[in-house]
Design a protein around this motif. Structure first.
Motif, PDB file in Angstrom:
ATOM      1  N   ARG A  31      33.861   4.793  23.225  1.00  0.00           N
ATOM      2  CA  ARG A  31      34.041   5.981  24.067  1.00  0.00           C
ATOM      3  C   ARG A  31      32.699   6.566  24.486  1.00  0.00           C
ATOM      4  O   ARG A  31      32.527   6.998  25.629  1.00  0.00           O
ATOM      5  CB  ARG A  31      34.866   7.030  23.330  1.00  0.00           C
ATOM      6  N   LEU A  32      31.741   6.590  23.572  1.00  0.00           N
ATOM      7  CA  LEU A  32      30.403   7.075  23.905  1.00  0.00           C
ATOM      8  C   LEU A  32      29.763   6.174  24.952  1.00  0.00           C
ATOM      9  O   LEU A  32      29.108   6.649  25.892  1.00  0.00           O
ATOM     10  CB  LEU A  32      29.539   7.120  22.648  1.00  0.00           C
ATOM     11  N   LEU A  33      29.970   4.866  24.819  1.00  0.00           N
ATOM     12  CA  LEU A  33      29.436   3.918  25.782  1.00  0.00           C
ATOM     13  C   LEU A  33      30.044   4.156  27.162  1.00  0.00           C
ATOM     14  O   LEU A  33      29.360   4.082  28.186  1.00  0.00           O
ATOM     15  CB  LEU A  33      29.731   2.495  25.310  1.00  0.00           C
ATOM     16  N   ARG A  34      31.324   4.476  27.185  1.00  0.00           N
ATOM     17  CA  ARG A  34      31.995   4.741  28.467  1.00  0.00           C
ATOM     18  C   ARG A  34      31.443   6.012  29.110  1.00  0.00           C
ATOM     19  O   ARG A  34      31.270   6.069  30.327  1.00  0.00           O
ATOM     20  CB  ARG A  34      33.501   4.854  28.241  1.00  0.00           C
ATOM     21  N   ARG A  35      31.156   7.032  28.312  1.00  0.00           N
ATOM     22  CA  ARG A  35      30.554   8.258  28.863  1.00  0.00           C
ATOM     23  C   ARG A  35      29.182   7.961  29.464  1.00  0.00           C
ATOM     24  O   ARG A  35      28.816   8.506  30.512  1.00  0.00           O
ATOM     25  CB  ARG A  35      30.447   9.324  27.780  1.00  0.00           C
ATOM     26  N   LEU A  36      28.420   7.105  28.784  1.00  0.00           N
ATOM     27  CA  LEU A  36      27.113   6.711  29.307  1.00  0.00           C
ATOM     28  C   LEU A  36      27.272   6.002  30.644  1.00  0.00           C
ATOM     29  O   LEU A  36      26.506   6.250  31.593  1.00  0.00           O
ATOM     30  CB  LEU A  36      26.407   5.802  28.302  1.00  0.00           C
ATOM     31  N   GLN A  37      28.280   5.158  30.746  1.00  0.00           N
ATOM     32  CA  GLN A  37      28.515   4.459  32.003  1.00  0.00           C
ATOM     33  C   GLN A  37      28.868   5.422  33.127  1.00  0.00           C
ATOM     34  O   GLN A  37      28.415   5.251  34.269  1.00  0.00           O
ATOM     35  CB  GLN A  37      29.631   3.426  31.818  1.00  0.00           C
ATOM     36  N   TRP A  38      29.649   6.446  32.825  1.00  0.00           N
ATOM     37  CA  TRP A  38      29.978   7.433  33.857  1.00  0.00           C
ATOM     38  C   TRP A  38      28.735   8.211  34.288  1.00  0.00           C
ATOM     39  O   TRP A  38      28.597   8.580  35.467  1.00  0.00           O
ATOM     40  CB  TRP A  38      31.063   8.387  33.362  1.00  0.00           C
ATOM     41  N   ALA A  39      27.833   8.465  33.356  1.00  0.00           N
ATOM     42  CA  ALA A  39      26.578   9.136  33.720  1.00  0.00           C
ATOM     43  C   ALA A  39      25.758   8.252  34.659  1.00  0.00           C
ATOM     44  O   ALA A  39      25.173   8.741  35.641  1.00  0.00           O
ATOM     45  CB  ALA A  39      25.776   9.459  32.459  1.00  0.00           C
ATOM     46  N   ILE A  40      25.728   6.949  34.383  1.00  0.00           N
ATOM     47  CA  ILE A  40      25.020   6.022  35.257  1.00  0.00           C
ATOM     48  C   ILE A  40      25.682   5.986  36.636  1.00  0.00           C
ATOM     49  O   ILE A  40      25.005   5.928  37.672  1.00  0.00           O
ATOM     50  CB  ILE A  40      24.991   4.615  34.638  1.00  0.00           C
ATOM     51  N   VAL A  41      27.001   6.015  36.665  1.00  0.00           N
ATOM     52  CA  VAL A  41      27.721   6.044  37.938  1.00  0.00           C
ATOM     53  C   VAL A  41      27.300   7.261  38.766  1.00  0.00           C
ATOM     54  O   VAL A  41      27.058   7.155  39.978  1.00  0.00           O
ATOM     55  CB  VAL A  41      29.249   6.062  37.702  1.00  0.00           C
ATOM     56  N   ALA A  42      27.194   8.410  38.122  1.00  0.00           N
ATOM     57  CA  ALA A  42      26.813   9.638  38.835  1.00  0.00           C
ATOM     58  C   ALA A  42      25.413   9.516  39.434  1.00  0.00           C
ATOM     59  O   ALA A  42      25.183   9.869  40.602  1.00  0.00           O
ATOM     60  CB  ALA A  42      26.897  10.837  37.885  1.00  0.00           C
ATOM     61  N   VAL A  43      24.473   9.017  38.646  1.00  0.00           N
ATOM     62  CA  VAL A  43      23.096   8.849  39.133  1.00  0.00           C
ATOM     63  C   VAL A  43      23.065   7.830  40.278  1.00  0.00           C
ATOM     64  O   VAL A  43      22.398   8.032  41.303  1.00  0.00           O
ATOM     65  CB  VAL A  43      22.171   8.417  37.983  1.00  0.00           C
ATOM     66  N   TYR A  44      23.778   6.729  40.097  1.00  0.00           N
ATOM     67  CA  TYR A  44      23.838   5.667  41.097  1.00  0.00           C
ATOM     68  C   TYR A  44      24.365   6.192  42.431  1.00  0.00           C
ATOM     69  O   TYR A  44      23.761   5.969  43.485  1.00  0.00           O
ATOM     70  CB  TYR A  44      24.726   4.545  40.560  1.00  0.00           C
ATOM     71  N   LEU A  45      25.479   6.895  42.396  1.00  0.00           N
ATOM     72  CA  LEU A  45      26.074   7.413  43.629  1.00  0.00           C
ATOM     73  C   LEU A  45      25.165   8.445  44.295  1.00  0.00           C
ATOM     74  O   LEU A  45      25.061   8.493  45.526  1.00  0.00           O
ATOM     75  CB  LEU A  45      27.448   8.013  43.343  1.00  0.00           C
ATOM     76  N   PHE A  46      24.496   9.254  43.495  1.00  0.00           N
ATOM     77  CA  PHE A  46      23.570  10.246  44.048  1.00  0.00           C
ATOM     78  C   PHE A  46      22.426   9.558  44.796  1.00  0.00           C
ATOM     79  O   PHE A  46      22.109   9.905  45.944  1.00  0.00           O
ATOM     80  CB  PHE A  46      23.022  11.126  42.925  1.00  0.00           C
TER      81      PHE A  46
END
Length: 471
Positions: A31-46
């Motif tokens: 679950r922590l790994l998935r949260r990290l992935q969502w953070a990367i998604v946010a940076v990527y899209l920005f």
């Protein structure tokens, strides 16, 4: 249902035990790994979207004062070159831990239609075709320089990943397994990783012979669709750790970086085409065209010939930006002639360099005993270190250019490039030697095959030497 128990590693080295423990940590903290992935998604899209709406930077803009330059440096100066480096170091950990596209594809698949994967999608040639098309198209639209091109190439791939996820599979990464443009490159480079999730066949079999188990073993959702029981290498594994400890039979373990190529020896014709014609041919042309003095001279000669005959339309630079580079506000636009020459240069590089190397490998294969239907493709796997080094050198050229713009120049850049190329060449030749020995060849036949392979590498190495002297 219960979670799979942590794998108990047999007595052995601290490294082996530590690797097993780390694999279990990945599973327990998914679950922590998935949260990290969502953070990367946010940076990527920005970084992908916002620069599209900003004016193009001038030559005075720098990484720390201009978002567009910062995004360019993030994508092409750091992200892609060092994602490539991570593959032979960590396996496909990028795919399982950080990749925004993989995360979005799986998220969409969890909510999608769940249709079965069609037969056309399983075609083995997609990794080569997707890599070749993306590499060539990226050069035509100058993907390393302009945010609209980045949004088109990377953003288009991301939208396609989400679309495939919404239609096919259930909680799977169908796009990543079959259609991702870099899947093939990641697949071959991860064969060099010194880590893999090792399957203990005896322990797995023992777990199936317990019919009176009170609590059944929970199934593992392997997002990249691997047959866990028969998993032998790291080429397709995303290193997410979900299967760690499953049936007390799977654990993260160290291995020789050469084990998967020499001992597992899984290869096919499309992998060979990707390595020889894709990574060492097409990619070479895509990276070197802008540094080729011959291309400049050819363009000038053709332009003069066209002008003499009053054929001016090929010299027009009126193509749309999504077809050919077209940014007149910064005096950077491709004419139709530019686009045609670029395509011709890349195609010719792929055919000449790849074709010469392919022929040399065919000769090397014929010089060795134990030939069979797959022996040639297994021998071609020896080129993976050098092919990966070439792609890294090409991508890192953008890193060097951006650092020079920031005033960070280094006199040892070319020395480091030559050193990397020499080390990769030595490793590839060593792998070729070991593969020849595995086929029972004596020293004389191994030496002859190695010489044939070395002759095949000459145009590839010579082209990079030219690039270093110009760039």
């Amino acid at each position: 249902m219960r979670s799979a128990p942590a794998f108990s590693a047999p007595a052995g080295s601290a490294l082996r035990r530590g690797a097993s423990v780390f694999g279990d940590l990945l599973r327990r903290h998914s679950r922590l790994l998935r949260r990290l992935q969502w953070a990367i998604v946010a940076v990527y899209l920005f970084l992908l979207i916002v620069p599209v709406f900003l004016p193009l930077p001038d030559e005075t803009a720098h990484v720390f004062d201009n978002l567009t330059v910062a995004a360019q440096f993030a994508f092409w100066g750091i992200w892609w070159p060092f994602v490539l480096v991570s593959m032979p170091l960590l396996g496909r950990a990028w795919c399982g831990w950080l990749c925004p596209e993989g995360m979005l594809a799986e998220w969409a698949s969890e909510r999608g239609l769940g249709k079965p994967i069609p037969r056309w999608m399983r075609w083995g040639g997609w990794p080569f075709v997707a890599f070749a098309c993306t590499t060539i198209y990226g050069q035509l639209v100058s993907v390393y320089q302009y945010p609209r091109a980045v949004a088109l190439v990377l953003g288009g791939s991301t939208l396609a990943a989400v679309g495939v996820g919404l239609v096919y599979g259930r909680s799977k990464r169908v796009w990543c397994r079959y259609l991702c443009p870099v899947n093939g490159v990641f697949h071959v480079l991860s064969k060099l990783a010194p880590w893999h999730f090792k399957v203990d066949g005896a322990a797995w079999h023992a777990s199936t012979r317990q019919p009176h188990r009170v609590i059944p073993i929970a199934a593992v959702n392997c997002a990249p669709l691997l047959p866990l029981r028969h998993m032998q290498g790291a080429a397709d594994c995303h290193m997410c750790g979900r299967c760690s400890g499953h049936r007390d039979a799977i654990a993260l373990a160290p291995r020789s970086p050469e084990a998967e190529i020499v001992e597992v020896a899984q290869a096919d014709r499309w992998q060979t085409r990707l390595i020889v014609f894709g990574m060492m041919g097409i990619a070479l042309g895509a990276f070197l065209w802008s540094a080729s003095p011959w291309l400049v001279a050819l363009k000038q000669s053709i332009a003069e010939w066209l002008i003499e005959r009053d054929l001016l339309w090929p010299l027009a630079d009126n193509a749309p930006w999504w077809l050919l580079t077209h940014y007149p506000e910064v005096n950077d636009s491709f004419s139709w002639l530019d686009g045609g020459l670029l395509l011709g240069f890349i195609a010719t590089s792929g055919a000449l360099v790849g074709g010469w190397l392919y022929g040399a490998l065919r000769l090397a294969d014929r010089l060795l005993p134990g030939r069979d239907a797959d022996s040639f493709d297994r021998l071609a796997q020896a080129l993976i270190p050098l092919a990966g080094c070439g792609v890294f050198l090409g991508l890192s050229a953008t890193t060097v250019t951006l650092l020079k713009h920031e005033g960070l120049t280094s006199v040892w850049t070319n020395d480091a490039r030559y050193a990397l190329l020499a080390l990769a060449t030595a490793w590839s030749l060593r792998l070729a030697w070991r593969l020849a020995a595995r086929r029972g060849a004596g020293k004389a036949r191994r030496t002859a095959a190695l010489l044939a392979t070395a002759v095949g590498l000459a145009p590839f190495l010579g082209a990079w030497a030219l690039f270093f002297s110009v760039w």
